[in-house]
Design an enzyme around this catalytic site. Structure first.
Site, PDB file in Angstrom:
ATOM      1  N   SER A   2       0.821  -1.225   0.000  1.00 41.11           N
ATOM      2  CA  SER A   2       0.000   0.000   0.000  1.00 41.11           C
ATOM      3  C   SER A   2       0.850   1.268   0.000  1.00 41.11           C
ATOM      4  O   SER A   2       0.557   2.228   0.712  1.00 41.11           O
ATOM      5  CB  SER A   2      -0.948  -0.001   1.210  1.00 41.11           C
ATOM      6  N   ASP A  47      -7.393  -2.395  -1.257  1.00 37.93           N
ATOM      7  CA  ASP A  47      -8.821  -2.206  -1.003  1.00 37.93           C
ATOM      8  C   ASP A  47      -9.658  -2.348  -2.269  1.00 37.93           C
ATOM      9  O   ASP A  47     -10.892  -2.395  -2.206  1.00 37.93           O
ATOM     10  CB  ASP A  47      -9.084  -0.838  -0.361  1.00 37.93           C
ATOM     11  N   ARG A  66      -9.814 -11.524   4.089  1.00 41.57           N
ATOM     12  CA  ARG A  66     -10.535 -11.218   2.860  1.00 41.57           C
ATOM     13  C   ARG A  66     -10.294 -12.245   1.765  1.00 41.57           C
ATOM     14  O   ARG A  66     -11.162 -12.458   0.912  1.00 41.57           O
ATOM     15  CB  ARG A  66     -10.174  -9.807   2.364  1.00 41.57           C
TER      16      ARG A  66
END
Length: 411
Positions: A173, A295, A326
């Protein structure tokens, strides 16, 4: 929540929505404002993550419950560690207290922080007694969470000797770290960045100024998904966005062009339009590396399922420590729809069927992005979303906005 779009006139303009400020930017700005009260903020959000941050900063002592807000807990850990004489206990929901925080705590301790684990070693809840952090040199692994890096960067200029931060391992990220550095520069923090080393120089005070925030590109990504799944000619307008954004998820405008989606900037609005049909049923496998924008992983997977597109997503190593695992959640819920899914520690490969299963109930695992992403499939099939209120974590107006553009949302 049962969502159906059979009466929506796809192929036309769906309307205009005003999205709230980026919670990522706003939470960073709130920490900077707490450190430098001369800062004002122009922006708004009622997202749970933002509310948790605001309540914690207003309290400034005792027991502080961050609930599901991992961003708040991580940023606050660094913030309270440097608040000399302040004593707090930071805790959260059951899931939040399963999310590791050891790399950040270890880094803060090396700067002189007093932080104690109250239950399991390496995990919240934490007892923090604020200290004057005079050490300035620290090494941190950037492989697990960019928020650990940002937590340190946000307090760096307020420390007596600044911060000299060396990052180890592959950075996840990275655009979120760039966002932090850009915000610091905007308030006149002097810094130097060379390869994996970031030096932040002390800044005792900030001249009065306003940080103006853009709307949330992560929230906008769900409308990109809706347009990608809709008929050619379908469009929607969103505000307020700028071509030169601090947010990493602004990459969605470029990334989703592979699905036939085009973005036009008009003033502070963007117009998202499906400009061409894309057939993927016989196409080779698409590949997406989302290490910098994790995301977007669920959203991309949902689009590929809806368009019948074989795909491989890589750079997913941070997904296992999000609001839920996830990777496992995506495999479970996509399988319900008839998609064949294989996962590893950092990748997902999927092969959708020619026709998705109808009227599937999607479990969300207390993860806002599971609800937000899978709701977009209603463009193709009626779909149910369990625990729909979980979207409040980042985008509380989501169901209202869907109804505004013609979706039928019934609980």
């Amino acid at each position: 929540m049962q969502i159906d779009t059979r009466s929506v006139e796809f192929g036309s303009h769906l309307g205009t929505l005003d999205l709230s400020s980026s919670k990522s930017e706003l939470n960073r700005a709130l920490i900077l404002q707490a450190l430098y009260p001369t800062i004002s903020i122009s922006g708004h959000s009622s997202a749970d993550d933002v509310v948790a941050m605001q309540q914690a900063l207003a309290k400034q002592e005792g027991e502080i419950d961050c609930q599901h807000a991992g961003t708040a807990l991580r940023f606050l850990t660094a913030y309270f560690a440097c608040k000399e004489g302040v004593s707090v206990v930071l805790k959260g929901s059951e899931r939040l207290q399963q999310r590791p925080i050891a790399p950040l705590v270890q880094a803060l301790r090396s700067l002189g922080a007093s932080i104690t684990y109250l239950e399991k070693e390496g995990f919240p809840p934490l007892k923090i007694t604020g200290q004057k952090l005079t050490n300035h040199s620290v090494t941190l692994s950037a492989a697990q969470s960019s928020q650990f890096v940002t937590a340190l960067l946000l307090i760096g200029a307020s420390l007596p000797n600044g911060l000299d931060l060396t990052l180890e391992d592959e950075v996840v990220s990275a655009p979120y770290i760039d966002m932090t550095l850009t915000l610091l520069k905007s308030i006149s923090v002097e810094l130097q960045q060379h390869d994996n080393r970031i030096q932040i120089f002390p800044l005792p005070e900030v001249i009065p100024q306003t940080i103006t925030l853009e709307s949330d590109w992560s929230s906008a990504s769900y409308y990109y998904a809706i347009i990608a799944l809709a008929a050619v000619g379908t469009s929607i307008s969103l505000s307020s966005f700028l071509p030169q954004s601090r947010q990493g998820d602004a990459e969605v405008a470029q990334l989703f062009s592979v699905f036939g989606v085009h973005t036009t900037y008009e003033g502070n609005h963007i117009i998202i339009k499906k400009e061409r049909t894309v057939e993927f049923l016989s196409a080779p496998e698409l590949e997406f590396n989302v290490l910098a924008q994790p995301d977007l992983a669920q959203t991309i997977a949902v689009i590929c399922a809806g368009l019948g597109c074989k795909a491989q997503l890589t750079g997913l190593q941070s997904l296992k420590i999000k609001e839920t695992d996830r990777l496992l959640a995506l495999q479970t819920e996509l399988t319900k729809l008839g998609v064949v899914v294989q996962i590893t520690e950092n990748s997902l490969r999927m092969q959708p069927p020619k026709q998705l299963n109808f009227d599937v109930q999607i479990d969300t695992y207390n993860d806002h992005r599971m609800a937000l992403a899978f709701a977009c499939l209603a463009v193709k099939i009626p779909i149910g979303i369990q625990n729909p209120e979980v979207v409040a974590k980042s985008y509380p107006e989501f169901w209202q906005h869907l109804a505004q553009i013609g979706f039928q949302c019934q609980q």
